[in-house]
Design a protein around this motif. Structure first.
Motif, PDB file in Angstrom:
ATOM      1  N   GLY A 120       1.575  10.399  -0.901  1.00  0.00           N
ATOM      2  CA  GLY A 120       0.903   9.163  -1.082  1.00  0.00           C
ATOM      3  C   GLY A 120       1.826   7.930  -0.050  1.00  0.00           C
ATOM      4  O   GLY A 120       1.071   6.949   0.250  1.00  0.00           O
ATOM      5  N   ILE A 165       4.028   5.634  -5.595  1.00  0.00           N
ATOM      6  CA  ILE A 165       4.225   5.887  -7.153  1.00  0.00           C
ATOM      7  C   ILE A 165       2.899   6.918  -7.251  1.00  0.00           C
ATOM      8  O   ILE A 165       3.382   7.559  -8.401  1.00  0.00           O
ATOM      9  CB  ILE A 165       3.853   4.497  -7.575  1.00  0.00           C
ATOM     10  N   LEU A 166       1.905   6.729  -7.085  1.00  0.00           N
ATOM     11  CA  LEU A 166       0.817   7.416  -7.490  1.00  0.00           C
ATOM     12  C   LEU A 166       0.691   8.927  -6.925  1.00  0.00           C
ATOM     13  O   LEU A 166       0.561   9.813  -7.559  1.00  0.00           O
ATOM     14  CB  LEU A 166      -0.690   6.727  -7.006  1.00  0.00           C
ATOM     15  N   LEU A 167       0.963   9.051  -5.679  1.00  0.00           N
ATOM     16  CA  LEU A 167       1.085  10.398  -5.145  1.00  0.00           C
ATOM     17  C   LEU A 167       2.346  11.236  -4.497  1.00  0.00           C
ATOM     18  O   LEU A 167       2.324  12.039  -4.031  1.00  0.00           O
ATOM     19  CB  LEU A 167       0.081  10.515  -4.010  1.00  0.00           C
ATOM     20  N   GLY A 190      -0.466   5.907   1.761  1.00  0.00           N
ATOM     21  CA  GLY A 190      -0.791   4.618   1.438  1.00  0.00           C
ATOM     22  C   GLY A 190      -0.263   3.626   2.579  1.00  0.00           C
ATOM     23  O   GLY A 190      -0.621   2.521   3.123  1.00  0.00           O
ATOM     24  N   THR A 194       2.588   1.684  -3.470  1.00  0.00           N
ATOM     25  CA  THR A 194       1.467   2.055  -4.452  1.00  0.00           C
ATOM     26  C   THR A 194       1.119   3.464  -4.518  1.00  0.00           C
ATOM     27  O   THR A 194       1.016   4.243  -5.078  1.00  0.00           O
ATOM     28  CB  THR A 194       0.137   1.224  -4.203  1.00  0.00           C
ATOM     29  N   GLY A 195       1.001   3.990  -2.947  1.00  0.00           N
ATOM     30  CA  GLY A 195       0.618   5.488  -2.666  1.00  0.00           C
ATOM     31  C   GLY A 195       1.680   6.360  -3.041  1.00  0.00           C
ATOM     32  O   GLY A 195       1.366   7.422  -3.482  1.00  0.00           O
ATOM     33  N   SER A 210       0.794  -1.204   0.233  1.00  0.00           N
ATOM     34  CA  SER A 210      -0.153  -0.038   0.007  1.00  0.00           C
ATOM     35  C   SER A 210       0.973   1.256  -0.062  1.00  0.00           C
ATOM     36  O   SER A 210       0.568   2.447  -0.690  1.00  0.00           O
ATOM     37  CB  SER A 210      -0.914  -0.033   1.269  1.00  0.00           C
TER      38      SER A 210
END
Length: 140
Positions: A50, A44-46, A54, A41-42, A38
């Motif tokens: 993030g 990478i996205l934000l 995440g 992923t957070g 999590s």
């Protein structure tokens, strides 16, 4: 006169309860992987925000997944071991206390409740047995 296997298992369970030994069925690793995934992923996205979001979301998901999976060692010894496993545990305990020169297993129960060295040896043996036989992680 030899001690009943069940009596010795119950004595070990009392000792485990006194020491508050907990076990988990490998849930900690699963929770850590969810939390890490999590956060990754957070991130990478934000970006840095993030990571925080995440990590927090992953921590909450890991908590929800593993909630209730930690149990007292005494409960595992009394309820999860088969008769064969209980016999093997008693044999392991018997082997572990040989250095204390206890000739009869019946002498072990009173000593187990009063001798810190024997308590340590027996509890260490029980923890090792549960770790190896049931693949549990021990939380002291």
């Amino acid at each position: 006169m030899p001690v009943d296997t069940r009596e010795l298992i119950e004595a070990i369970s009392i000792l485990a309860n006194e020491r508050n030994v907990q076990v988990t069925m490998k849930q900690s690793a699963k929770g850590a992987m969810v939390c890490a995934a999590s956060a990754f992923t957070g991130g990478i996205l934000l970006g840095p925000v993030g990571l925080a979001i995440g990590g927090t979301a992953g921590g909450l998901m890991a908590y929800k997944m593993t909630s209730g999976s930690f149990r007292p060692l005494a409960d595992v010894l009394l309820n999860d071991l088969t008769d064969d496993q209980q016999e093997r545990l008693v044999q392991h305990v018997n082997n572990a206390v040989r250095e204390f020169q206890i000739s009869d297993l019946a002498l072990l129960l009173p000593l187990l409740m009063n001798n810190a060295s024997i308590q340590q040896a027996v509890l260490k043996t029980a923890i090792s047995f549960v770790s190896n036989e049931l693949r549990c992680q021990i939380i002291d």
